[in-house]
Design a protein around this motif. Structure first.
Motif, PDB file in Angstrom:
ATOM      1  N   GLN A  81       0.819  -1.165   0.013  1.00  0.00           N
ATOM      2  CA  GLN A  81      -0.161  -0.022  -0.005  1.00  0.00           C
ATOM      3  C   GLN A  81       0.913   1.299  -0.040  1.00  0.00           C
ATOM      4  O   GLN A  81       0.596   2.339  -0.751  1.00  0.00           O
TER       5      GLN A  81
ATOM      6  N   ASP B 237      -2.972  -1.751 -17.660  1.00  0.00           N
ATOM      7  CA  ASP B 237      -3.975  -0.967 -16.942  1.00  0.00           C
ATOM      8  C   ASP B 237      -4.881  -0.086 -17.628  1.00  0.00           C
ATOM      9  O   ASP B 237      -5.972   0.277 -17.689  1.00  0.00           O
TER      10      ASP B 237
ATOM     11  N   ARG C 143      -4.412   4.758 -11.138  1.00  0.00           N
ATOM     12  CA  ARG C 143      -4.622   4.099  -9.572  1.00  0.00           C
ATOM     13  C   ARG C 143      -4.314   2.420  -9.691  1.00  0.00           C
ATOM     14  O   ARG C 143      -3.449   1.919  -9.238  1.00  0.00           O
ATOM     15  N   ALA C 144      -4.770   1.890 -10.859  1.00  0.00           N
ATOM     16  CA  ALA C 144      -4.413   0.321 -11.090  1.00  0.00           C
ATOM     17  C   ALA C 144      -3.234   0.028 -11.311  1.00  0.00           C
ATOM     18  O   ALA C 144      -2.608  -0.631 -10.762  1.00  0.00           O
TER      19      ALA C 144
ATOM     20  N   SER D  89       0.753  10.994 -10.497  1.00  0.00           N
ATOM     21  CA  SER D  89      -0.356  12.267 -10.640  1.00  0.00           C
ATOM     22  C   SER D  89       0.420  13.670 -10.785  1.00  0.00           C
ATOM     23  O   SER D  89      -0.457  14.598 -11.164  1.00  0.00           O
TER      24      SER D  89
ATOM     25  N   LEU E 217       1.808   6.350  -7.038  1.00  0.00           N
ATOM     26  CA  LEU E 217       0.618   7.327  -7.661  1.00  0.00           C
ATOM     27  C   LEU E 217       0.803   8.702  -7.361  1.00  0.00           C
ATOM     28  O   LEU E 217       0.421   9.458  -8.448  1.00  0.00           O
TER      29      LEU E 217
ATOM     30  N   THR F  53      -7.710   8.464 -14.585  1.00  0.00           N
ATOM     31  CA  THR F  53      -7.878   8.191 -13.137  1.00  0.00           C
ATOM     32  C   THR F  53      -7.689   6.730 -12.688  1.00  0.00           C
ATOM     33  O   THR F  53      -6.924   6.354 -12.123  1.00  0.00           O
ATOM     34  N   ALA F  54      -8.605   5.971 -13.292  1.00  0.00           N
ATOM     35  CA  ALA F  54      -8.781   4.364 -13.067  1.00  0.00           C
ATOM     36  C   ALA F  54      -7.410   3.799 -13.506  1.00  0.00           C
ATOM     37  O   ALA F  54      -7.022   3.053 -12.560  1.00  0.00           O
TER      38      ALA F  54
ATOM     39  N   ALA G  70      -0.578   1.964 -10.509  1.00  0.00           N
ATOM     40  CA  ALA G  70       0.156   2.290  -9.311  1.00  0.00           C
ATOM     41  C   ALA G  70      -0.016   1.146  -8.365  1.00  0.00           C
ATOM     42  O   ALA G  70       0.939   0.881  -7.670  1.00  0.00           O
ATOM     43  N   ASN G  71      -1.209   0.523  -8.390  1.00  0.00           N
ATOM     44  CA  ASN G  71      -1.321  -0.750  -7.379  1.00  0.00           C
ATOM     45  C   ASN G  71      -0.209  -1.833  -7.778  1.00  0.00           C
ATOM     46  O   ASN G  71       0.216  -2.429  -7.027  1.00  0.00           O
TER      47      ASN G  71
ATOM     48  N   ALA H 125       2.464   1.616  -3.223  1.00  0.00           N
ATOM     49  CA  ALA H 125       1.383   1.976  -4.480  1.00  0.00           C
ATOM     50  C   ALA H 125       1.118   3.383  -4.240  1.00  0.00           C
ATOM     51  O   ALA H 125       0.960   4.416  -5.223  1.00  0.00           O
ATOM     52  N   ALA H 126       1.010   4.164  -2.976  1.00  0.00           N
ATOM     53  CA  ALA H 126       0.836   5.339  -2.785  1.00  0.00           C
ATOM     54  C   ALA H 126       1.989   6.249  -3.412  1.00  0.00           C
ATOM     55  O   ALA H 126       1.735   7.335  -4.056  1.00  0.00           O
TER      56      ALA H 126
END
Length: 257
Positions: free
Chosen positions: A70, A184, A154-155, A81, A77, A150-151, A157-158, A73-74
């Motif tokens: 987590q 993604d 996020r995907a 971003s 992201l 955006t989706a 980055a995860n 990923a943050a």
């Protein structure tokens, strides 16, 4: 009412050019969007993301795997971003507009041509924005692009964060490889292109005065339970049909009942 199932192994009549054009539409959209993504991604370095992740988890601490992922990923992201993704946004918006117009052209051909006619059909002429129009507004296209990006970020980055957290030797390289494949974004844009295509078809049906539609599956062993249920439950009111696509890489279509 038409038979719901399309047999993609032996497509006949008007559905032959419809599906040929649809396949070409998706192939072109994939190529344009991934080229834009890789151009926007060029030069990105995840070293700051790796540093931020390590600071968040602690170099000497061995946190739970989920927490490590987590945090990674943050961090990824945050790096992603910070970019504008100008080319990618423009490519996504263009793909959505082209898909809506292609869907309208297919829908118009389905309601106006003989069902047994397998000749190609014409692209629609320019038209003002109105009910039944072949065109998608710039506002809708831009909103679609923003939502998809955006989706996808996020995907991505995860997935990259997971690779980073699980890598023992090269966390930066593993994460950059994940982002570089564009998977993604490809999946998210596939859904958006199919959705715009379906909206274009419904717009053509609406303009032609259709009252109901049937969900048509591809008629082979790859059809999932959700799509099969959508077909079985047909017909639907024009504005009450399940959203197309049912999932990424969905091959289903809507036809006037």
């Amino acid at each position: 009412m038409p038979s719901p199932t399309i047999n993609l192994a032996d497509v006949k009549g008007i559905w032959r050019p419809v599906y040929a054009r649809r396949q070409a539409l998706h192939a072109t959209a994939d190529a344009i969007i991934l080229a834009a993504w890789r151009a926007d991604l060029h030069g990105i370095g995840l070293a700051p993301a790796v540093a931020a992740w390590r600071q968040a988890t602690g170099e000497t601490v061995d946190p739970a795997t989920q927490r490590r992922r987590q945090a990674a990923a943050a961090a990824v992201l945050g790096t992603l971003s910070a970019r504008s993704w100008r080319r990618t946004r423009a490519a996504l918006a263009l793909a959505a507009k082209r898909a809506h117009r292609a869907g309208w052209a297919a829908g118009h051909a389905i309601v106006t041509q003989d069902n047994a006619d397998d000749t190609d059909f014409e692209e629609p002429a320019d038209s003002p924005y109105r009910i039944g129009s072949p065109d998608m507004t710039d506002h809708t296209a831009d909103a679609t692009a923003a939502s998809v990006l955006t989706a996808a970020l996020r995907a991505g980055a995860n997935r990259a964060g997971r690779a980073m957290a699980d890598s023992e030797e090269d966390p930066e390289g593993e994460a950059e490889g994940i982002l570089g494949d564009g998977l993604d974004l490809e999946l998210a844009s596939d859904v958006a292109v199919s959705a715009a295509y379906g909206a274009g078809m419904l717009s053509a049906y609406l303009g032609a005065g259709a009252q109901a539609v049937v969900w048509m599956t591809a008629g082979d062993a790859r059809v999932c339970n959700l799509c099969q249920d959508n077909e079985t439950d047909s017909p639907y009111s024009l504005l009450g049909a399940p959203s197309l696509p049912a999932h990424a890489r969905c091959r289903c279509c809507l036809a006037p009942a």
